[in-house]
Design a protein around this motif. Structure first.
Motif, short mmCIF file in Angstrom:
data_model
loop_
_atom_site.label_atom_id
_atom_site.label_comp_id
_atom_site.label_asym_id
_atom_site.label_seq_id
_atom_site.Cartn_x
_atom_site.Cartn_y
_atom_site.Cartn_z
N LEU A 173 0.85 -1.19 0.00
CA LEU A 173 0.00 0.00 0.00
C LEU A 173 0.88 1.24 0.00
CD1 LEU A 173 -2.59 -1.22 2.67
CD2 LEU A 173 -2.72 -1.43 0.18
N LEU A 174 1.68 1.36 -1.05
CA LEU A 174 2.67 2.42 -1.09
C LEU A 174 2.05 3.80 -1.29
CD1 LEU A 174 5.43 0.64 -3.22
CD2 LEU A 174 5.01 0.55 -0.75
N GLY A 175 0.78 3.86 -1.65
CA GLY A 175 0.10 5.14 -1.81
C GLY A 175 -0.48 5.69 -0.52
N LEU A 176 -0.32 4.96 0.59
CA LEU A 176 -0.94 5.40 1.84
C LEU A 176 -0.36 6.72 2.35
CD1 LEU A 176 -1.49 2.19 4.02
CD2 LEU A 176 -3.16 3.49 2.69
N SER A 177 0.95 6.87 2.25
CA SER A 177 1.57 8.09 2.80
C SER A 177 1.07 9.35 2.10
CB SER A 177 3.10 7.99 2.70
OG SER A 177 3.70 9.11 3.29
N PRO A 178 1.01 9.38 0.76
CA PRO A 178 0.44 10.57 0.10
C PRO A 178 -1.02 10.80 0.50
CG PRO A 178 1.67 9.27 -1.49
CD PRO A 178 1.60 8.46 -0.23
N LEU A 179 -1.78 9.71 0.66
CA LEU A 179 -3.18 9.85 1.07
C LEU A 179 -3.28 10.45 2.46
CD1 LEU A 179 -4.88 6.55 -0.13
CD2 LEU A 179 -5.16 8.82 -1.08
N LEU A 180 -2.40 10.02 3.35
CA LEU A 180 -2.41 10.55 4.71
C LEU A 180 -2.09 12.04 4.69
CD1 LEU A 180 -2.59 9.91 7.76
CD2 LEU A 180 -0.13 9.48 7.71
N GLN A 181 -1.10 12.42 3.90
CA GLN A 181 -0.69 13.81 3.83
C GLN A 181 -1.78 14.70 3.23
OE1 GLN A 181 3.02 13.68 1.68
NE2 GLN A 181 4.00 12.38 3.20
N SER A 182 -2.55 14.14 2.30
CA SER A 182 -3.59 14.93 1.63
C SER A 182 -4.91 14.94 2.41
CB SER A 182 -3.86 14.37 0.23
OG SER A 182 -4.49 13.10 0.30
N GLY A 183 -5.02 14.08 3.41
CA GLY A 183 -6.25 13.99 4.18
C GLY A 183 -7.26 13.00 3.65
N GLN A 184 -6.96 12.38 2.49
CA GLN A 184 -7.91 11.46 1.89
C GLN A 184 -8.02 10.13 2.64
OE1 GLN A 184 -8.03 11.28 -2.57
NE2 GLN A 184 -6.19 12.56 -2.40
N LEU A 185 -6.97 9.78 3.37
CA LEU A 185 -7.01 8.50 4.07
C LEU A 185 -8.09 8.49 5.15
CD1 LEU A 185 -5.66 5.74 4.05
CD2 LEU A 185 -4.05 6.57 5.78
N GLY A 186 -8.40 9.66 5.67
CA GLY A 186 -9.47 9.74 6.67
C GLY A 186 -10.80 9.33 6.10
N HIS A 187 -11.06 9.66 4.83
CA HIS A 187 -12.32 9.25 4.19
C HIS A 187 -12.36 7.73 4.04
CE1 HIS A 187 -13.31 13.39 3.43
NE2 HIS A 187 -12.21 13.58 2.72
N SER A 188 -11.22 7.15 3.71
CA SER A 188 -11.14 5.70 3.57
C SER A 188 -11.38 5.02 4.91
CB SER A 188 -9.78 5.30 3.00
OG SER A 188 -9.63 3.90 3.01
N ALA A 189 -10.78 5.59 5.97
CA ALA A 189 -10.95 5.01 7.30
C ALA A 189 -12.42 5.04 7.72
CB ALA A 189 -10.10 5.78 8.32
N ALA A 190 -13.10 6.13 7.37
CA ALA A 190 -14.51 6.26 7.72
C ALA A 190 -15.38 5.23 7.01
CB ALA A 190 -15.00 7.67 7.40
N GLU A 191 -14.89 4.68 5.90
CA GLU A 191 -15.62 3.65 5.17
C GLU A 191 -15.91 2.44 6.04
OE1 GLU A 191 -13.72 2.27 1.60
OE2 GLU A 191 -14.99 3.47 0.31
#
Length: 229
Positions: A173-191
């Motif tokens: 999941l090498l794209g996780l760090s950019p997602l975390l930095q952009s705030g998008q990972l929070g939307h995924s977590a809420a899923e």
């Protein structure tokens, strides 16, 4: 390739209680590899990783030897352990197999999950959100792993759960760090809370569809930092 320093130190206590220090270190290392915090192709020494986890090199070496059996690392004599690389084709194949197994299994589990288990499952879903809020990618990967395998456990098929666990371990999941930095990972977590809403509503069909989208994210946005086509 020479051994390299590791920049940050995860909180092993936040990763939960395990039977041994070796298991705690192994779980943390596995999650760090999957999330890309330990970079593919790079060699890490046991003393360097021991300093990161606040332990001696011995449990790190023991944990890394366990991970060689999982194909996550390769021992480099007198240097340390090299993180294995996974091809795009391998990632495609892993996602394809997961799509065959996980969505229909979640659908079938929804009607049989006891209502009294809903609060504990909610807590597992919240642990994923909490990890994002503290910028803890290693904790995120481990919490996500625990939540999904717990959910699949209601299939009462240990072999299926073991297969999915192995598939998830081999994923990157090498794209996780950019997602975390952009705030998008929070939307995924809420899923994961959205999935629990469907579980509590006993809507297996919708839960199955959500799982399909979820795995699509793993292969696309999460794995490479660019959404799937």
């Amino acid at each position: 390739m020479p051994a390299v320093n590791v920049p940050s130190t995860p909180n092993l206590q936040a990763l939960g209680q395990r039977e041994t220090l070796r298991e705690r270190v192994r779980d943390a290392l596995r999650a760090a590899i999957i999330s890309g915090e330990l970079e593919p192709g790079v060699v890490y020494s046991a003393p360097t990783l021991g300093a990161r986890f606040g332990v001696s090199p011995t449990p790190v070496r023991e944990a890394m030897l366990d991970l060689t059996k999982e194909g996550l690392v390769v021992a480099q004599p007198n240097k340390g352990f090299r993180i294995t690389e996974v091809s795009e084709q391998d990632l495609d194949n892993l996602a394809a197999v997961r799509l065959l197994i996980e969505p229909p299994t979640v659908r079938d589990c929804v009607p049989v999950i006891p209502e009294e288990d809903f609060p504990s499952l909610r807590e597992l879903a919240q642990a994923i959100v909490d990890a994002v809020e503290r910028d803890d990618l290693v904790g995120y990967v481990r919490a996500d792993h625990v939540f999904h395998l717990t959910l699949l456990g209601y299939s009462n098929n240990r072999h299926l759960v073991d297969v999915v666990s192995d598939l998830r371990t081999q994923t990157r999941l090498l794209g996780l760090s950019p997602l975390l930095q952009s705030g998008q990972l929070g939307h995924s977590a809420a899923e994961h809370h959205e999935l629990m809403d469907l579980v509590e509503a006993r809507d297996g069909t919708a839960a199955e569809e959500l799982m399909r989208r979820h795995i699509g994210h793993v292969r696309g946005l999460w794995a490479s930092g660019a959404e799937e086509s």
